[in-house]
Design a protein around this motif. Structure first.
Motif, PDB file in Angstrom:
ATOM      1  N   LEU A 254       0.827  -1.210   0.000  1.00  0.00           N
ATOM      2  CA  LEU A 254       0.000   0.000   0.000  1.00  0.00           C
ATOM      3  C   LEU A 254       0.863   1.262   0.000  1.00  0.00           C
ATOM      4  O   LEU A 254       0.607   2.193  -0.784  1.00  0.00           O
ATOM      5  CB  LEU A 254      -0.929  -0.016   1.225  1.00  0.00           C
ATOM      6  N   VAL A 255       1.883   1.303   0.847  1.00  0.00           N
ATOM      7  CA  VAL A 255       2.770   2.474   0.873  1.00  0.00           C
ATOM      8  C   VAL A 255       3.466   2.630  -0.476  1.00  0.00           C
ATOM      9  O   VAL A 255       3.531   3.725  -1.039  1.00  0.00           O
ATOM     10  CB  VAL A 255       3.802   2.362   2.027  1.00  0.00           C
ATOM     11  N   THR A 256       3.957   1.527  -1.038  1.00  0.00           N
ATOM     12  CA  THR A 256       4.650   1.552  -2.338  1.00  0.00           C
ATOM     13  C   THR A 256       3.738   2.103  -3.436  1.00  0.00           C
ATOM     14  O   THR A 256       4.129   2.971  -4.220  1.00  0.00           O
ATOM     15  CB  THR A 256       5.116   0.121  -2.719  1.00  0.00           C
ATOM     16  N   VAL A 257       2.509   1.603  -3.472  1.00  0.00           N
ATOM     17  CA  VAL A 257       1.540   2.023  -4.499  1.00  0.00           C
ATOM     18  C   VAL A 257       1.173   3.498  -4.321  1.00  0.00           C
ATOM     19  O   VAL A 257       1.132   4.263  -5.291  1.00  0.00           O
ATOM     20  CB  VAL A 257       0.268   1.131  -4.448  1.00  0.00           C
ATOM     21  N   LEU A 258       0.918   3.930  -3.080  1.00  0.00           N
ATOM     22  CA  LEU A 258       0.533   5.330  -2.841  1.00  0.00           C
ATOM     23  C   LEU A 258       1.673   6.295  -3.169  1.00  0.00           C
ATOM     24  O   LEU A 258       1.438   7.382  -3.704  1.00  0.00           O
ATOM     25  CB  LEU A 258       0.075   5.506  -1.391  1.00  0.00           C
ATOM     26  N   MET A 259       2.910   5.907  -2.883  1.00  0.00           N
ATOM     27  CA  MET A 259       4.064   6.749  -3.252  1.00  0.00           C
ATOM     28  C   MET A 259       4.123   6.941  -4.767  1.00  0.00           C
ATOM     29  O   MET A 259       4.368   8.028  -5.265  1.00  0.00           O
ATOM     30  CB  MET A 259       5.377   6.131  -2.746  1.00  0.00           C
ATOM     31  N   ARG A 260       3.885   5.844  -5.481  1.00  0.00           N
ATOM     32  CA  ARG A 260       3.894   5.920  -6.955  1.00  0.00           C
ATOM     33  C   ARG A 260       2.778   6.830  -7.454  1.00  0.00           C
ATOM     34  O   ARG A 260       2.984   7.654  -8.352  1.00  0.00           O
ATOM     35  CB  ARG A 260       3.729   4.513  -7.540  1.00  0.00           C
ATOM     36  N   GLU A 261       1.580   6.681  -6.883  1.00  0.00           N
ATOM     37  CA  GLU A 261       0.439   7.509  -7.309  1.00  0.00           C
ATOM     38  C   GLU A 261       0.722   8.992  -7.063  1.00  0.00           C
ATOM     39  O   GLU A 261       0.396   9.836  -7.901  1.00  0.00           O
ATOM     40  CB  GLU A 261      -0.836   7.080  -6.573  1.00  0.00           C
ATOM     41  N   ILE A 262       1.355   9.313  -5.927  1.00  0.00           N
ATOM     42  CA  ILE A 262       1.688  10.715  -5.622  1.00  0.00           C
ATOM     43  C   ILE A 262       2.691  11.244  -6.647  1.00  0.00           C
ATOM     44  O   ILE A 262       2.521  12.350  -7.178  1.00  0.00           O
ATOM     45  CB  ILE A 262       2.223  10.834  -4.175  1.00  0.00           C
ATOM     46  N   ARG A 263       3.704  10.451  -6.956  1.00  0.00           N
ATOM     47  CA  ARG A 263       4.711  10.887  -7.959  1.00  0.00           C
ATOM     48  C   ARG A 263       4.076  11.092  -9.331  1.00  0.00           C
ATOM     49  O   ARG A 263       4.440  11.984 -10.088  1.00  0.00           O
ATOM     50  CB  ARG A 263       5.839   9.858  -8.060  1.00  0.00           C
ATOM     51  N   LEU A 264       3.108  10.260  -9.632  1.00  0.00           N
ATOM     52  CA  LEU A 264       2.446  10.296 -10.938  1.00  0.00           C
ATOM     53  C   LEU A 264       1.551  11.526 -11.087  1.00  0.00           C
ATOM     54  O   LEU A 264       1.485  12.149 -12.146  1.00  0.00           O
ATOM     55  CB  LEU A 264       1.612   9.015 -11.081  1.00  0.00           C
ATOM     56  N   HIS A 265       0.862  11.890  -9.991  1.00  0.00           N
ATOM     57  CA  HIS A 265      -0.175  12.932 -10.091  1.00  0.00           C
ATOM     58  C   HIS A 265       0.234  14.293  -9.545  1.00  0.00           C
ATOM     59  O   HIS A 265      -0.334  15.304  -9.957  1.00  0.00           O
ATOM     60  CB  HIS A 265      -1.449  12.456  -9.392  1.00  0.00           C
ATOM     61  N   ASP A 266       1.174  14.331  -8.589  1.00  0.00           N
ATOM     62  CA  ASP A 266       1.552  15.615  -7.989  1.00  0.00           C
ATOM     63  C   ASP A 266       2.567  16.333  -8.891  1.00  0.00           C
ATOM     64  O   ASP A 266       3.761  16.355  -8.641  1.00  0.00           O
ATOM     65  CB  ASP A 266       2.128  15.390  -6.585  1.00  0.00           C
ATOM     66  N   VAL A 267       2.028  16.912  -9.962  1.00  0.00           N
ATOM     67  CA  VAL A 267       2.859  17.577 -10.970  1.00  0.00           C
ATOM     68  C   VAL A 267       2.400  19.031 -11.126  1.00  0.00           C
ATOM     69  O   VAL A 267       1.252  19.356 -10.835  1.00  0.00           O
ATOM     70  CB  VAL A 267       2.776  16.845 -12.339  1.00  0.00           C
ATOM     71  N   PRO A 268       3.284  19.918 -11.571  1.00  0.00           N
ATOM     72  CA  PRO A 268       2.888  21.331 -11.748  1.00  0.00           C
ATOM     73  C   PRO A 268       1.719  21.459 -12.728  1.00  0.00           C
ATOM     74  O   PRO A 268       1.594  20.669 -13.667  1.00  0.00           O
ATOM     75  CB  PRO A 268       4.158  21.981 -12.322  1.00  0.00           C
ATOM     76  N   GLY A 269       0.880  22.440 -12.468  1.00  0.00           N
ATOM     77  CA  GLY A 269      -0.221  22.724 -13.403  1.00  0.00           C
ATOM     78  C   GLY A 269      -1.461  21.875 -13.190  1.00  0.00           C
ATOM     79  O   GLY A 269      -2.328  21.817 -14.058  1.00  0.00           O
ATOM     80  N   ALA A 270      -1.548  21.205 -12.047  1.00  0.00           N
ATOM     81  CA  ALA A 270      -2.724  20.364 -11.781  1.00  0.00           C
ATOM     82  C   ALA A 270      -3.957  21.246 -11.572  1.00  0.00           C
ATOM     83  O   ALA A 270      -3.887  22.288 -10.934  1.00  0.00           O
ATOM     84  CB  ALA A 270      -2.474  19.506 -10.545  1.00  0.00           C
ATOM     85  N   GLY A 271      -5.085  20.805 -12.124  1.00  0.00           N
ATOM     86  CA  GLY A 271      -6.347  21.532 -11.954  1.00  0.00           C
ATOM     87  C   GLY A 271      -6.928  21.281 -10.564  1.00  0.00           C
ATOM     88  O   GLY A 271      -6.407  20.477  -9.798  1.00  0.00           O
ATOM     89  N   GLU A 272      -8.041  21.963 -10.266  1.00  0.00           N
ATOM     90  CA  GLU A 272      -8.639  21.872  -8.925  1.00  0.00           C
ATOM     91  C   GLU A 272      -9.031  20.438  -8.576  1.00  0.00           C
ATOM     92  O   GLU A 272      -8.772  19.963  -7.476  1.00  0.00           O
ATOM     93  CB  GLU A 272      -9.863  22.806  -8.841  1.00  0.00           C
ATOM     94  N   GLU A 273      -9.657  19.731  -9.532  1.00  0.00           N
ATOM     95  CA  GLU A 273     -10.089  18.354  -9.290  1.00  0.00           C
ATOM     96  C   GLU A 273      -8.894  17.463  -8.946  1.00  0.00           C
ATOM     97  O   GLU A 273      -8.940  16.645  -8.024  1.00  0.00           O
ATOM     98  CB  GLU A 273     -10.799  17.805 -10.534  1.00  0.00           C
TER      99      GLU A 273
END
Length: 299
Positions: A254-273
């Motif tokens: 779970l920690v491994t998967v969540l770290m990957r998801e954060i790296r994947l989505h926490d990028v500059p220019g993200a919209g409000e959603e």
């Protein structure tokens, strides 16, 4: 109008399936092109590696994963798994083309992190299919171990996603899991890779299939079902039903998967959603790290 990439994909498909009649481009992404069509009366889907993917920095890795998916489908012809998946029609390893039966059904969700979760009945069916696969021991050497857990912990620690204590806790759990039998997992059990067909769930996209610590597929499903607390409870109960070691393996996953998801989505220019989803992921990661700490405390 067909793009040059789609035209190139169709040329490659017709080389291995001259009778293939294209009907609809289902997806034209930066990595894959999916084309629905027919061979005679049989509905099929052709999956091709996109030409730009072959020119990109990850080309070697993408080709390797495509070859692995072909090998998995070929292995499944010899050793039929206990879950439903599309039947292999044809494959060309050199040109990275895979032609499969087109199964009637819809994805369990369209988005990676769906706002609207599937119904409780659909969640039960999806979890049932995933668990059935996880308990299967296929008599084939096609499946390797796609994930080096120690390396993942070191990587997320080095970029500051895990604190020294987090990394230490995870290494302690991994040490205790050294002799736990690994589990066959789909490896990318996102709801979009599970089709809800009249006959039950159908698993597609097998590029990441292999041996993982128990509960990896469940961890992937938990990570994307943030809006469904009942489904998450069900997943946690399933993961822990195998005892303390199964619980520890699930938490590491779970920690491994969540770290990957954060790296994947926490990028500059993200919209409000997307920012709302990122905040949820950070909350989930904090929850998972606390659970890891508690698990280490019970050792």
């Amino acid at each position: 109008m067909q793009t040059p990439a789609v035209r190139a994909a169709l040329a490659n498909i017709s080389r291995i399936c001259p009778a293939f009649l294209p009907r609809q481009v289902l997806r034209e992404g930066s990595r894959h092109i999916l084309v629905a069509g027919t061979i005679g009366r049989a509905p099929v889907v052709a999956k091709c590696l996109a030409p730009q993917a072959l020119r990109g920095p990850q080309s070697e890795q993408l080709v390797e994963r495509f070859h692995h998916e072909i090998a998995v489908y070929r292995a499944f012809v010899r050793h039929r798994p206990p879950v439903r998946l599309p039947r292999l029609v044809a494959a060309d390893q050199d040109r990275c083309v895979l032609v499969l039966e087109r199964v009637p059904g819809r994805p369990a969700a369209r988005e990676r992190h769906p706002v609207n979760a599937p119904t409780p009945g659909e969640v039960r069916a999806v979890l049932g299919a995933v668990r059935t696969l996880n308990l299967w021991r296929p008599p084939t050497d096609v499946f390797g171990k796609p994930l080096d857990y120690q390396l993942e912990v070191a990587r997320y620690h080095s970029v500051g996603q895990l604190t020294d204590r987090d990394a230490g806790d995870l290494r302690q759990l991994l040490h205790g899991l050294a002799h736990v039998p690994w589990q066959l997992c789909h490896g990318d059990a996102l709801l979009g890779n599970l089709l809800l067909a009249p006959s039950g769930p159908v698993l597609v996209d097998w590029e990441e299939a292999g041996w993982y610590l128990p509960g990896y597929d469940l961890a992937v499903l938990w990570s994307v079902l943030s809006g469904d607390s009942a489904a998450r409870r069900q997943i946690s109960q399933l993961a822990q039903s195998g005892g303390t070691l199964a619980r520890d393996a699930f938490l590491v996953n779970l920690v491994t998967v969540l770290m990957r998801e954060i790296r994947l989505h926490d990028v500059p220019g993200a919209g409000e959603e997307q920012r709302i989803m990122i905040r949820r992921l950070y909350d989930d990661a904090a929850l998972a790290r606390r659970a890891v700490r508690a698990a280490v405390g019970t050792r």
